[in-house]
Write a protein that holds these residues in place. Structure first.
Motif, PDB file in Angstrom:
ATOM      1  N   CYS A  16     -50.658 -51.143 -19.193  1.00  0.00           N
ATOM      2  CA  CYS A  16     -51.098 -49.749 -19.085  1.00  0.00           C
ATOM      3  C   CYS A  16     -50.745 -49.030 -20.379  1.00  0.00           C
ATOM      4  O   CYS A  16     -49.832 -49.433 -21.113  1.00  0.00           O
TER       5      CYS A  16
ATOM      6  N   SER B  98     -54.572 -46.994 -13.288  1.00  0.00           N
ATOM      7  CA  SER B  98     -55.340 -45.746 -13.405  1.00  0.00           C
ATOM      8  C   SER B  98     -54.692 -44.594 -12.641  1.00  0.00           C
ATOM      9  O   SER B  98     -55.132 -43.444 -12.749  1.00  0.00           O
TER      10      SER B  98
ATOM     11  N   ALA C 215     -56.109 -44.719  -6.242  1.00  0.00           N
ATOM     12  CA  ALA C 215     -56.291 -45.314  -7.562  1.00  0.00           C
ATOM     13  C   ALA C 215     -55.516 -46.623  -7.684  1.00  0.00           C
ATOM     14  O   ALA C 215     -54.576 -46.889  -6.932  1.00  0.00           O
TER      15      ALA C 215
ATOM     16  N   SER D 221     -52.531 -41.588 -11.931  1.00  0.00           N
ATOM     17  CA  SER D 221     -51.981 -40.579 -12.844  1.00  0.00           C
ATOM     18  C   SER D 221     -50.564 -40.199 -12.445  1.00  0.00           C
ATOM     19  O   SER D 221     -50.140 -40.408 -11.298  1.00  0.00           O
TER      20      SER D 221
END
Length: 270
Positions: free
Chosen positions: A89, A49, A45, A51
Motif C-alpha cells: 500500500c 483501498s 473497501a 481510507s
C-alpha cells in the motif's frame, strides 16, 4: 455483517506468515487474525483501498472497553506498517487512528466462595484448570500449554516453567497439591486437544466460564492469585509471579488490603 473478500483473506494470510516468521507466538497471531477478520467483515473497501477516515469510523462505531480498543489499534498499526514496508500500500492507513488512553481498570479478584463453588461443579480436568489460575496465576493460554516437560524440582520444591505472552518464560513455584496433580498425569500435554496437540486457550476459558457464575473468569482467578501474593509479600514479588513486564500492570491485578492502608495511615500519624 458480510463475508470478507478474497483480497482481505490473502492480505491477512500473508501478514500472519510474516508475523510467524518474526517469531510472534500463536496466541498473538490468533488474536490479530480475529481483529482483522472482524474489520474485514464490516467495511466495504479492500485492505489497500480502505481510507484512514473509514478505519477511524469503524473503530469509533464499536462499543469496546479501553484495553480492547488499545489492542485493536496495536493490531491495525502492525498490519498496515507491514503492508507499507513491503510496498503493498502507498499509505499507512492506521496512522489515522488516534492514541487510546489506558482505561482505569480495577482489580477484580474472584471471591473464595465462588471459587470453591466452581470446584464443586467441576470434573477432575476442570478442577485442575481452575487451580492453575487460582493457585499459580496462569493465563488461559498458559494453562493450555502446560506440558510434563515443564515440571521440575529444585531444593525447595516443585515448579512449573510457564510459557507466557510474547514467548516470555517464567518459573512459578507450585503448591504441593498442584505439583502432585500435575506429576500424576500421563507424559505430554496436561490438556490434550486439537490446537497443536493441546486445548486452545479459548476452549480452556470457555470450560471455566461454564462453572464460574456471573462474570467471574479464569482472569479474575488470576487477580485473586496476584492479590494473595501481594498480601503476603510486595509488588515486586507479585509482578514476578504474574509475569508482568511493568509494575503498573500488576497494580491493576492486586487489591491492597484495607488493614495495610489503615496501618500505614496510623504509622504516618505517629
Amino acid at each position: 455483517m458480510n463475508e470478507f473478500t478474497d483480497e482481505w483473506a490473502e492480505a491477512i494470510r500473508d501478514y500472519l506468515v510474516a508475523q510467524r516468521a518474526a517469531g510472534a507466538p500463536s496466541t498473538t497471531c490468533n488474536t490479530r487474525r480475529q481483529h482483522l477478520e472482524h474489520l474485514a467483515r464490516r467495511v466495504s473497501a479492500g485492505p489497500w483501498s480502505l481510507s484512514g477516515e473509514a478505519l477511524v469510523a469503524y473503530c469509533g462505531a464499536q462499543e469496546w472497553k479501553p484495553e480492547t480498543r488499545r489492542s485493536r489499534r496495536t493490531t491495525f498499526r502492525s498490519f498496515w506498517s507491514w503492508a507499507y514496508a513491503t510496498g503493498l500500500c502507498e499509505v499507512n492507513t492506521a496512522l489515522a487512528l488516534p492514541k487510546v488512553k489506558p482505561g482505569q481498570a480495577r482489580p477484580r479478584p474472584t471471591p473464595e466462595r465462588v471459587y470453591e463453588h466452581a470446584l464443586a461443579r467441576s470434573d477432575e480436568r476442570l478442577r485442575l484448570i481452575l487451580r492453575l489460575a487460582h493457585d499459580a496465576g496462569l493465563r488461559r493460554s498458559e494453562i493450555a500449554q502446560v506440558h510434563s516437560d515443564d515440571l521440575f524440582e529444585d531444593l525447595t520444591g516443585w515448579s512449573l516453567r510457564v510459557h507466557g505472552k510474547g514467548s516470555k518464560e517464567r518459573d512459578v513455584p507450585l503448591t504441593p497439591r498442584l505439583a502432585l496433580e500435575l506429576r500424576s498425569l500421563p507424559y505430554g500435554w496436561a490438556f490434550p486437544g486439537d490446537d497443536g496437540g493441546h486445548l486452545s486457550p479459548r476452549w480452556v476459558g470457555k470450560l471455566a466460564t461454564n462453572v464460574l457464575p456471573d462474570h467471574w473468569t479464569l482472569h479474575t482467578l488470576r487477580h485473586s492469585f496476584g492479590t494473595r501474593i501481594y498480601a503476603h509479600s510486595d509488588l515486586a514479588v507479585a509482578q514476578a509471579a504474574l509475569g508482568h513486564a511493568s509494575p503498573a500492570t500488576t497494580r491493576i491485578y492486586v487489591v491492597v488490603p484495607d488493614e495495610r492502608i489503615r496501618g500505614a495511615v496510623l504509622a504516618a500519624a505517629g
